[in-house]
Design a protein around this motif. Sequence first.
Motif, PDB file in Angstrom:
ATOM      1  N   PHE A 137       0.792  -1.344   0.005  1.00 24.99           N
ATOM      2  CA  PHE A 137       0.139  -0.004   0.044  1.00 24.99           C
ATOM      3  C   PHE A 137       0.991   1.266  -0.192  1.00 24.99           C
ATOM      4  O   PHE A 137       1.941   1.135   0.230  1.00 24.99           O
ATOM      5  CB  PHE A 137      -0.949  -0.011   1.195  1.00 24.99           C
ATOM      6  N   GLU A 138       0.089   2.308  -0.338  1.00 28.16           N
ATOM      7  CA  GLU A 138       1.055   3.722  -0.461  1.00 28.16           C
ATOM      8  C   GLU A 138       1.124   4.135   0.992  1.00 28.16           C
ATOM      9  O   GLU A 138      -0.027   4.190   1.749  1.00 28.16           O
ATOM     10  CB  GLU A 138       0.379   4.587  -1.355  1.00 28.16           C
ATOM     11  N   LEU A 139       2.197   4.460   1.412  1.00 27.99           N
ATOM     12  CA  LEU A 139       2.355   4.914   3.049  1.00 27.99           C
ATOM     13  C   LEU A 139       1.453   6.097   3.228  1.00 27.99           C
ATOM     14  O   LEU A 139       1.532   7.288   2.189  1.00 27.99           O
ATOM     15  CB  LEU A 139       3.825   5.494   2.788  1.00 27.99           C
ATOM     16  N   THR A 140       0.692   6.142   4.061  1.00 24.80           N
ATOM     17  CA  THR A 140      -0.010   7.319   4.264  1.00 24.80           C
ATOM     18  C   THR A 140       0.447   8.250   5.113  1.00 24.80           C
ATOM     19  O   THR A 140       1.671   8.094   6.034  1.00 24.80           O
ATOM     20  CB  THR A 140      -1.204   6.880   5.409  1.00 24.80           C
ATOM     21  N   ASP A 141       0.130   9.600   5.286  1.00 22.12           N
ATOM     22  CA  ASP A 141       0.783  10.541   5.690  1.00 22.12           C
ATOM     23  C   ASP A 141       0.618  10.333   7.574  1.00 22.12           C
ATOM     24  O   ASP A 141       1.339  10.618   8.263  1.00 22.12           O
ATOM     25  CB  ASP A 141      -0.293  11.828   5.701  1.00 22.12           C
ATOM     26  N   GLY A 142      -0.367   9.430   7.926  1.00 16.51           N
ATOM     27  CA  GLY A 142      -0.582   9.181   9.283  1.00 16.51           C
ATOM     28  C   GLY A 142       0.502   8.248   9.785  1.00 16.51           C
ATOM     29  O   GLY A 142       1.058   8.523  10.582  1.00 16.51           O
TER      30      GLY A 142
END
Length: 280
Positions: A137-142
């Motif tokens: 998955f694409e790294l989230t800002d959180g």
Amino acid sequence: MNTQASNPEIGRQIQCGPILTNYHDLGSGEPVLMLHGSGPGVSAWANWRLTLQALKGDFRLLAPDLAGFGFSEFPVDMQFNRRAWLDQIVAFLDAVGVDKVHVIGNSFGGSMALALAITYPERVNKLVLMGSVGVPFELTDGLDKVWGYTPSFENMQSIMKIFAYNQALVGDELVQMRYEASMRPLTRAAYESMFPAPRQRCVDAMAHPEAAVRGIRHPTLMVHGRDDKVIPLSTSLTMLNWIENSQLHIFGRCGHWTQIEHATAFAQLVQNFLKADAAA
């Protein structure tokens, strides 16, 4: 020195290879291994305290602190990676005399639960993956903020607010407890070395090959908060598609803390799943 009486995060200790592992062993019945997440200041007790109390009447609950977290002790030159944590988990099961377990994995712990099921399928009965890492998955800002945490009360408060949908859960007492935990010298140094930027490579390192995940035959329950800002719901949807014998329960009005924000419902869901006939 801290004792269990003064700090409930400290349980028992057992040697697991080079790691003196702090763990909790509650209840009786079928054994359940509970693997915590990777937030700053986390421990098995901090993650699972409510679930431990809810399920200890039905199962033997085993909740270790993985190396670099909580109160487990590890070599100062330890390299933190999936293989090292998996070796600790297998050594832990051997040390407590358990051949086969149900496994509940939270976030980072979900990737480790998958690792155990993929590498040692004979040691796993059923899987519960909560807000789990373990697929691309694409790294989230959180998550970038969680893994990039630098210790301060204000920064910990900000991280806790990312985790929770219900902001009322983020009281000063909880923030202070997690902040103080994140300041312990050994675990602070370990945490700073675990997830260096750019952190997408850390996400990728915890992901398993699609073929390996598709090869899982264990009954699997995914649980995810619809409003999770740390690990996107897409990870559980991916696993639902890849794991043949799987199901997914999504909680609305819920962030990354399903086991806390919906503690009673989560525990009941897990209890029902683990007790159900595997062939049903």
